[in-house]
Scaffold this motif. Structure first.
Motif, PDB file in Angstrom:
ATOM      1  N   THR A 252     -19.075 -17.352   7.807  1.00 16.11           N
ATOM      2  CA  THR A 252     -17.841 -17.069   8.555  1.00 16.11           C
ATOM      3  C   THR A 252     -17.233 -15.763   8.069  1.00 16.11           C
ATOM      4  O   THR A 252     -17.288 -15.440   6.877  1.00 16.11           O
ATOM      5  N   ALA A 253     -16.658 -15.015   9.005  1.00 17.69           N
ATOM      6  CA  ALA A 253     -15.914 -13.794   8.656  1.00 17.69           C
ATOM      7  C   ALA A 253     -14.502 -13.985   9.190  1.00 17.69           C
ATOM      8  O   ALA A 253     -14.326 -14.375  10.345  1.00 17.69           O
ATOM      9  N   ARG A 254     -13.522 -13.745   8.355  1.00 16.98           N
ATOM     10  CA  ARG A 254     -12.148 -14.054   8.765  1.00 16.98           C
ATOM     11  C   ARG A 254     -11.236 -12.861   8.531  1.00 16.98           C
ATOM     12  O   ARG A 254     -11.357 -12.181   7.502  1.00 16.98           O
ATOM     13  N   VAL A 255     -10.334 -12.638   9.457  1.00 17.69           N
ATOM     14  CA  VAL A 255      -9.286 -11.632   9.265  1.00 17.69           C
ATOM     15  C   VAL A 255      -7.992 -12.404   9.085  1.00 17.69           C
ATOM     16  O   VAL A 255      -7.614 -13.198   9.949  1.00 17.69           O
ATOM     17  N   ILE A 256      -7.339 -12.218   7.942  1.00 17.74           N
ATOM     18  CA  ILE A 256      -6.127 -13.002   7.682  1.00 17.74           C
ATOM     19  C   ILE A 256      -4.970 -12.101   7.250  1.00 17.74           C
ATOM     20  O   ILE A 256      -5.161 -10.949   6.868  1.00 17.74           O
ATOM     21  N   ASP A 257      -3.786 -12.677   7.296  1.00 22.81           N
ATOM     22  CA  ASP A 257      -2.559 -11.920   7.050  1.00 22.81           C
ATOM     23  C   ASP A 257      -2.297 -11.778   5.545  1.00 22.81           C
ATOM     24  O   ASP A 257      -1.912 -12.740   4.880  1.00 22.81           O
ATOM     25  N   GLY A 258      -2.490 -10.581   5.048  1.00 25.17           N
ATOM     26  CA  GLY A 258      -2.284 -10.329   3.621  1.00 25.17           C
ATOM     27  C   GLY A 258      -0.814 -10.289   3.239  1.00 25.17           C
ATOM     28  O   GLY A 258      -0.476 -10.253   2.060  1.00 25.17           O
ATOM     29  N   ARG A 259       0.074 -10.308   4.242  1.00 23.35           N
ATOM     30  CA  ARG A 259       1.517 -10.288   3.946  1.00 23.35           C
ATOM     31  C   ARG A 259       2.039 -11.680   3.617  1.00 23.35           C
ATOM     32  O   ARG A 259       3.168 -11.827   3.162  1.00 23.35           O
ATOM     33  N   VAL A 260       1.216 -12.701   3.875  1.00 25.64           N
ATOM     34  CA  VAL A 260       1.616 -14.076   3.568  1.00 25.64           C
ATOM     35  C   VAL A 260       1.128 -14.403   2.164  1.00 25.64           C
ATOM     36  O   VAL A 260      -0.066 -14.300   1.877  1.00 25.64           O
ATOM     37  N   GLN A 261       2.067 -14.771   1.281  1.00 21.09           N
ATOM     38  CA  GLN A 261       1.647 -15.072  -0.083  1.00 21.09           C
ATOM     39  C   GLN A 261       0.644 -16.229  -0.088  1.00 21.09           C
ATOM     40  O   GLN A 261       0.824 -17.214   0.600  1.00 21.09           O
ATOM     41  N   HIS A 262      -0.382 -16.086  -0.889  1.00 13.29           N
ATOM     42  CA  HIS A 262      -1.424 -17.109  -1.062  1.00 13.29           C
ATOM     43  C   HIS A 262      -2.199 -17.409   0.223  1.00 13.29           C
ATOM     44  O   HIS A 262      -2.716 -18.510   0.405  1.00 13.29           O
ATOM     45  N   SER A 263      -2.291 -16.402   1.090  1.00 19.99           N
ATOM     46  CA  SER A 263      -3.021 -16.610   2.345  1.00 19.99           C
ATOM     47  C   SER A 263      -4.491 -16.954   2.088  1.00 19.99           C
ATOM     48  O   SER A 263      -5.109 -17.683   2.862  1.00 19.99           O
ATOM     49  N   ILE A 264      -5.049 -16.466   0.996  1.00 21.73           N
ATOM     50  CA  ILE A 264      -6.461 -16.758   0.701  1.00 21.73           C
ATOM     51  C   ILE A 264      -6.652 -18.255   0.467  1.00 21.73           C
ATOM     52  O   ILE A 264      -7.561 -18.886   1.007  1.00 21.73           O
ATOM     53  N   LEU A 265      -5.764 -18.836  -0.334  1.00 17.97           N
ATOM     54  CA  LEU A 265      -5.898 -20.266  -0.636  1.00 17.97           C
ATOM     55  C   LEU A 265      -5.641 -21.102   0.606  1.00 17.97           C
ATOM     56  O   LEU A 265      -6.340 -22.096   0.851  1.00 17.97           O
ATOM     57  N   LEU A 266      -4.643 -20.691   1.413  1.00 13.52           N
ATOM     58  CA  LEU A 266      -4.352 -21.429   2.643  1.00 13.52           C
ATOM     59  C   LEU A 266      -5.564 -21.413   3.559  1.00 13.52           C
ATOM     60  O   LEU A 266      -5.896 -22.406   4.199  1.00 13.52           O
ATOM     61  N   GLU A 267      -6.249 -20.277   3.605  1.00 15.51           N
ATOM     62  CA  GLU A 267      -7.395 -20.139   4.496  1.00 15.51           C
ATOM     63  C   GLU A 267      -8.587 -20.957   3.998  1.00 15.51           C
ATOM     64  O   GLU A 267      -9.263 -21.631   4.762  1.00 15.51           O
ATOM     65  N   ILE A 268      -8.824 -20.905   2.714  1.00 20.94           N
ATOM     66  CA  ILE A 268     -10.028 -21.552   2.181  1.00 20.94           C
ATOM     67  C   ILE A 268      -9.858 -23.056   1.988  1.00 20.94           C
ATOM     68  O   ILE A 268     -10.768 -23.829   2.230  1.00 20.94           O
ATOM     69  N   PHE A 269      -8.675 -23.465   1.553  1.00 22.22           N
ATOM     70  CA  PHE A 269      -8.543 -24.853   1.092  1.00 22.22           C
ATOM     71  C   PHE A 269      -7.678 -25.752   1.967  1.00 22.22           C
ATOM     72  O   PHE A 269      -7.355 -26.862   1.572  1.00 22.22           O
ATOM     73  N   THR A 270      -7.258 -25.279   3.137  1.00 22.83           N
ATOM     74  CA  THR A 270      -6.526 -26.201   4.016  1.00 22.83           C
ATOM     75  C   THR A 270      -7.296 -26.364   5.326  1.00 22.83           C
ATOM     76  O   THR A 270      -8.102 -25.507   5.700  1.00 22.83           O
ATOM     77  N   ASP A 271      -7.030 -27.473   6.023  1.00 27.19           N
ATOM     78  CA  ASP A 271      -7.781 -27.770   7.238  1.00 27.19           C
ATOM     79  C   ASP A 271      -7.448 -26.823   8.381  1.00 27.19           C
ATOM     80  O   ASP A 271      -8.282 -26.540   9.227  1.00 27.19           O
ATOM     81  N   GLU A 272      -6.216 -26.371   8.421  1.00 25.08           N
ATOM     82  CA  GLU A 272      -5.774 -25.565   9.554  1.00 25.08           C
ATOM     83  C   GLU A 272      -6.408 -24.184   9.577  1.00 25.08           C
ATOM     84  O   GLU A 272      -6.901 -23.723  10.577  1.00 25.08           O
TER      85      GLU A 272
END
Ligand SMILES: Nc1ncnc2c1ncn2[C@@H]1O[C@H](COP(=O)(O)OP(=O)(O)O)[C@@H](O)[C@H]1O
Ligand SMILES: CC(=O)N[C@@H](CCC(=O)OP(=O)(O)O)C(=O)O
Length: 295
Positions: A252-272
């Motif tokens: 998977t390749a993902r583009v995520i919002d770096g302005r949101v604190q802890h966006s990496i963890l939210l992306e990797i470890f939550t279902d949403e």
């Protein structure tokens, strides 16, 4: 959240994740510190993170201090030999050092390098096509070869490599400026990474930018390929990179919002999940987010 994270912890264990940290997401001190925490968290959770960083705004600011102008063509910085010295100084001497310092506040983990080191990135001169013509934009490189040996050795040793997007040339002895999104995607593919994660200063890929801020949450490689001609400059290397990654073995390749604190963890470890996820053809793009099941 910890309980929700359990299946993801199991699934990602031992997997390589290449994270591109963009210069625009790098201007806030708290965000940088949170980014470092997230990367160290991944490492302690048993993943193998590799950081590839940008620094566009920081390079532009330094060029201005030197009385040099910043000009972009086809989304790439026109890089004179003089500007290349500044690019190298800012990326390898400033931005990379700062990230290494922030990561190493948590332990002896991060090792900084540039693509020049151990022949990690080799490039040839890139001549982008603009309005049907090949244009000379100076010392801008197109990656022609990758040697992942040094990176792999660092990962095997439990370290977190922090890579600046500069490449050596195999033929003219110069060093080349490589777009950091392009470098991250190429490294993700070469390392056989499970995930490429590109942090930027928007929520993800907007459906109809700049007219709407509806984020496309998932799409397949073919769907992305059809969209590419419509994209505007900043998003082009990111989405081309995502396409290259998923077409070359990255799950998977993902583009995520770096302005949101802890966006990496939210992306990797939550279902949403957050942001935009690109999956290879054949993976049902619509299943990929529901429990990110297609991984
Ligand atoms: N379809 C799109 N969706 C989202 N952003 C877009 C789109 N097209 C162009 N952009 C622009 O791309 C920018 C991100 O690219 P860039 O400025 O290169 O960021 P970074 O420094 O993180 O690499 C956004 O801030 C936005 O202005
Ligand atoms: C060739 C080219 O354009 N190189 C980029 C390298 C840094 C980069 O990509 O930084 P961001 O990710 O912050 O944009 C530049 O000189 O700005």
């Amino acid at each position: 959240m910890l309980v929700e994270a359990l299946p993801w912890l199991t699934r990602h264990h031992g997997k390589t994740v290449v994270i591109k940290f963009g210069g625009n997401a790098m201007v806030d001190e708290e965000l940088k510190a949170a980014f470092a925490q997230d990367v160290v968290f991944l490492r302690h959770a048993g993943l193998k993170p590799v950081v590839v960083h940008g620094g566009g705004p920081q390079i532009s600011a330094q060029l201005e201090r030197h009385g040099l102008v910043s000009e972009f063509k086809a989304g790439l910085r026109v890089t004179t030999p003089e500007a290349m010295d500044v690019v190298r100084m800012v990326l390898a001497g400033q931005v990379q050092r700062e990230l290494v310092g922030l990561l190493n506040a948590h332990g002896p983990l991060a090792v900084g390098m540039t693509g020049e080191d151990a022949h990690t990135l080799t490039a040839t001169k890139h001549l982008p096509e603009i309005d049907g013509e090949r244009v000379d934009i100076g010392r801008v490189g197109e990656i022609s070869a990758i040697d992942t040996g040094a990176l792999q050795a660092l990962l095997d040793d439990g370290r977190i490599p922090v890579v600046s997007s500069i490449a050596r040339s195999a033929d003219d002895g110069h060093v080349y400026n490589v777009n950091a999104d392009t470098a991250a995607a190429a490294l993700a593919a070469a390392l056989g990474a499970e995930t490429l994660m590109v942090l930027t200063d928007v929520e993800g890929l907007y459906e109809d930018w700049p007219h709407s801020d509806e984020v496309i949450s998932r799409l397949t490689a073919s769907e992305l390929e059809r969209l590419l001609p419509e994209l505007a400059s900043g998003m082009v290397p990111k989405m081309e990179g995502c396409l290259h990654a998923v077409r070359n073995g990255v799950t998977t390749a993902r583009v995520i919002d770096g302005r949101v604190q802890h966006s990496i963890l939210l992306e990797i470890f939550t279902d949403e999940g957050i942001g935009t996820m690109v999956v290879p053809d054949g993976h049902d793009a619509h299943d990929a987010h529901e429990g990110k099941g297609a991984q």
